[in-house]
Design a protein around this motif. Sequence first.
Motif, PDB file in Angstrom:
ATOM      1  N   SER A 151      37.461  55.658  33.129  1.00  7.38           N
ATOM      2  CA  SER A 151      38.570  54.935  33.772  1.00  7.38           C
ATOM      3  C   SER A 151      38.170  54.553  35.188  1.00  7.38           C
ATOM      4  O   SER A 151      37.516  55.314  35.907  1.00  7.38           O
ATOM      5  CB  SER A 151      39.834  55.785  33.766  1.00  7.38           C
ATOM      6  OG  SER A 151      39.882  56.573  34.904  1.00  7.38           O
ATOM      7  N   GLU A 193      44.224  39.436  38.174  1.00  7.99           N
ATOM      8  CA  GLU A 193      44.135  40.843  37.771  1.00  7.99           C
ATOM      9  C   GLU A 193      43.619  40.948  36.345  1.00  7.99           C
ATOM     10  O   GLU A 193      42.747  41.760  36.034  1.00  7.99           O
ATOM     11  CB  GLU A 193      45.518  41.506  37.856  1.00  7.99           C
ATOM     12  CG  GLU A 193      45.925  41.854  39.260  1.00  7.99           C
ATOM     13  CD  GLU A 193      47.168  42.730  39.311  1.00  7.99           C
ATOM     14  OE1 GLU A 193      47.612  43.200  38.240  1.00  7.99           O
ATOM     15  OE2 GLU A 193      47.682  42.947  40.416  1.00  7.99           O
ATOM     16  N   GLU A 194      44.142  40.092  35.498  1.00 11.23           N
ATOM     17  CA  GLU A 194      43.755  40.109  34.096  1.00 11.23           C
ATOM     18  C   GLU A 194      42.272  39.761  33.962  1.00 11.23           C
ATOM     19  O   GLU A 194      41.524  40.380  33.189  1.00 11.23           O
ATOM     20  CB  GLU A 194      44.629  39.104  33.328  1.00 11.23           C
ATOM     21  CG  GLU A 194      44.663  39.297  31.831  1.00 11.23           C
ATOM     22  CD  GLU A 194      44.866  40.759  31.421  1.00 11.23           C
ATOM     23  OE1 GLU A 194      45.743  41.431  31.989  1.00 11.23           O
ATOM     24  OE2 GLU A 194      44.106  41.217  30.543  1.00 11.23           O
ATOM     25  N   ARG A 208      40.186  42.687  34.921  1.00  7.68           N
ATOM     26  CA  ARG A 208      40.252  43.704  33.869  1.00  7.68           C
ATOM     27  C   ARG A 208      39.325  43.356  32.702  1.00  7.68           C
ATOM     28  O   ARG A 208      38.559  44.197  32.228  1.00  7.68           O
ATOM     29  CB  ARG A 208      41.679  43.827  33.328  1.00  7.68           C
ATOM     30  CG  ARG A 208      42.582  44.685  34.164  1.00  7.68           C
ATOM     31  CD  ARG A 208      44.007  44.582  33.628  1.00  7.68           C
ATOM     32  NE  ARG A 208      44.988  45.003  34.619  1.00  7.68           N
ATOM     33  CZ  ARG A 208      45.366  46.270  34.804  1.00  7.68           C
ATOM     34  NH1 ARG A 208      44.852  47.215  34.046  1.00  7.68           N
ATOM     35  NH2 ARG A 208      46.255  46.570  35.732  1.00  7.68           N
ATOM     36  N   THR A 209      39.385  42.113  32.261  1.00  7.71           N
ATOM     37  CA  THR A 209      38.561  41.741  31.103  1.00  7.71           C
ATOM     38  C   THR A 209      37.081  41.738  31.477  1.00  7.71           C
ATOM     39  O   THR A 209      36.239  42.164  30.682  1.00  7.71           O
ATOM     40  CB  THR A 209      38.957  40.358  30.546  1.00  7.71           C
ATOM     41  OG1 THR A 209      39.139  39.473  31.639  1.00  7.71           O
ATOM     42  CG2 THR A 209      40.211  40.415  29.727  1.00  7.71           C
ATOM     43  N   ARG A 219      35.943  45.336  31.561  1.00  2.55           N
ATOM     44  CA  ARG A 219      35.960  45.894  30.209  1.00  2.55           C
ATOM     45  C   ARG A 219      34.779  45.349  29.380  1.00  2.55           C
ATOM     46  O   ARG A 219      34.183  46.058  28.579  1.00  2.55           O
ATOM     47  CB  ARG A 219      37.302  45.541  29.541  1.00  2.55           C
ATOM     48  CG  ARG A 219      37.525  46.132  28.188  1.00  2.55           C
ATOM     49  CD  ARG A 219      37.714  47.654  28.276  1.00  2.55           C
ATOM     50  NE  ARG A 219      37.536  48.277  26.964  1.00  2.55           N
ATOM     51  CZ  ARG A 219      36.360  48.679  26.501  1.00  2.55           C
ATOM     52  NH1 ARG A 219      35.268  48.555  27.222  1.00  2.55           N
ATOM     53  NH2 ARG A 219      36.275  49.249  25.320  1.00  2.55           N
ATOM     54  N   VAL A 254      39.984  49.576  33.306  1.00  5.25           N
ATOM     55  CA  VAL A 254      40.683  49.622  34.590  1.00  5.25           C
ATOM     56  C   VAL A 254      41.999  50.380  34.419  1.00  5.25           C
ATOM     57  O   VAL A 254      42.840  50.002  33.616  1.00  5.25           O
ATOM     58  CB  VAL A 254      40.950  48.198  35.110  1.00  5.25           C
ATOM     59  CG1 VAL A 254      41.778  48.251  36.392  1.00  5.25           C
ATOM     60  CG2 VAL A 254      39.650  47.471  35.355  1.00  5.25           C
ATOM     61  N   ILE A 311      45.133  49.080  39.685  1.00  4.40           N
ATOM     62  CA  ILE A 311      44.664  48.156  40.715  1.00  4.40           C
ATOM     63  C   ILE A 311      45.535  48.398  41.939  1.00  4.40           C
ATOM     64  O   ILE A 311      46.769  48.374  41.850  1.00  4.40           O
ATOM     65  CB  ILE A 311      44.790  46.687  40.254  1.00  4.40           C
ATOM     66  CG1 ILE A 311      43.932  46.458  39.015  1.00  4.40           C
ATOM     67  CG2 ILE A 311      44.386  45.738  41.384  1.00  4.40           C
ATOM     68  CD1 ILE A 311      44.006  45.057  38.458  1.00  4.40           C
TER      69      ILE A 311
END
Lengths: 239, 267
Positions: free
Chosen positions: A65, A80-81, A84-85, A88, A95, A98
């Motif tokens: 994490s 943000e998305e 994250r991607t 990942r 994540v 944030i």
Amino acid sequence: MSIFVELFVEVNVVTKKKQYVTIKGTKDGLTLHLDDNCSYDDLLRELEEKLTVSEKIEPDSPLVSVHLKVGNRYLTPEQEEELRTLIRRTKNFVVSSIESNVLTKEEALEWKRKTEIVSVSKIVRSGQVLHVQGDLLLIGDVNPGGTVIAGGNIFILGALRGIAHAGYYGNKEAVIAASVMKPTQLRISDVMNRAPDYKTDEGNEMECAYIDEHNQIVVDRLQLLMHLRPNLTRLERRM
Amino acid sequence: MGEAIVITSGKGGVGKTTTTANVGTALAILGKRVCLVDTDIGLRNLDVVMGLENRIIYDLVDVVEGRCTVQKALVKDKRFDNHLYLLPAAQTSDKSAVTPEQMKQLVDELKQDYDYVLIDCPAGIEQGYRNAVAGADEAIVVTTPEVSAVRDADRIIGLLENEEHMKPPRLIINRIRGHMVKNGDMLDVDEIVMHLSIDLLGIIADDENVIKASNKGEPIVLDPNSKASIAYRNIARRILGESVPLLPLEEDRKGLFSKIKKLFGVH
């Protein structure tokens, strides 16, 4: 002259060495510090670089994490998305949170609405409904048939003879306190309690209501609140 | 330019019409020019209580719809030469026959000619109430010492407080029975006033003579010896701005023995 050159070189080196992405390991996992002065695109580029450069990990190793700290940068939900991607995709990282120092104005106002104590000086009479987002400090009475609703706690300096609903949006920690506690109904979050059918001549002065460990609304002396809900002490606004 | 006062209560049967008739009459006795307006269209009573029923030719709806002038519709009470008039409600239509705007216009017109325009409000909080309140500058809330009446009074006070054109309402507590209050079977005055927290304009003891007088079409105020009559006159004087103390509810005409018992806390 030579000193000047040296100085120039050193400055140049420092800026070049300055990294946009710093990875730190903590006991809760990894923390990525993302610089807040560079452009978002630079940040993305470096993040991708950093994460792909390091050595390969077996695909079935456990997920790690990652905590993102973005400093004084505002991230839109889309950004943000994207982060994250990206994280990942490149590593076995996920994540978990944030953290940004920046809020939008709407978020700030919303936060203020939800945590501020709204003081109202009036008598809430039969048929009237007084609804606030945060805590309610009512300087006056709630008469039978009147209703007060608050997202947070309800403090009534006068007599509560009507209905009070604290923690309207699901906050079970919310409390109701009144100088004279003679309500027809008490509601905290989704728990409800009503007055007994018989009339009591007890004092009912300076009392508070809260949800106890059995998920029941209990009415007790006001002084107990400081032990039950230490959070009520707020020299500064709670987060 | 006179003052328009609406007499209202929310609950029915607490004595709005009786209060309107008596306070209006008392103000007329005190030398003011008074016009009573009955807004209970469809269920008019004020004319009956005043004993003016058979003199009605035109009514409020006729005035509003332009079939006659206000002056023509007003019924003069001959007992008080030129001081007391009644604008009766229509009995054949209902509350929706008049709008709040029309009422306001009408009351404003009446205020030019009279010192006090007393508006008798129907029970309820619907159109009839809105009509009655539209033209008023001030409100008197009537209640009785019953929990249901006090609850409705509270509701009405809440609505009146939202009317920005009006002064804060004042309270009349009607039909108090001294002995019941004493035994704790009836809400007492302090309790009601504290609960509603508005100014108290007067209290009226329960008196059978009020009913008798109403049935005869003679407001009780005309009988100078009745206690209710004095209470109504006092209310009228308070409306005029005098400060008059409240009447005691129970006369202390008991013997020495009961006084001694009281002293020792034995009832």
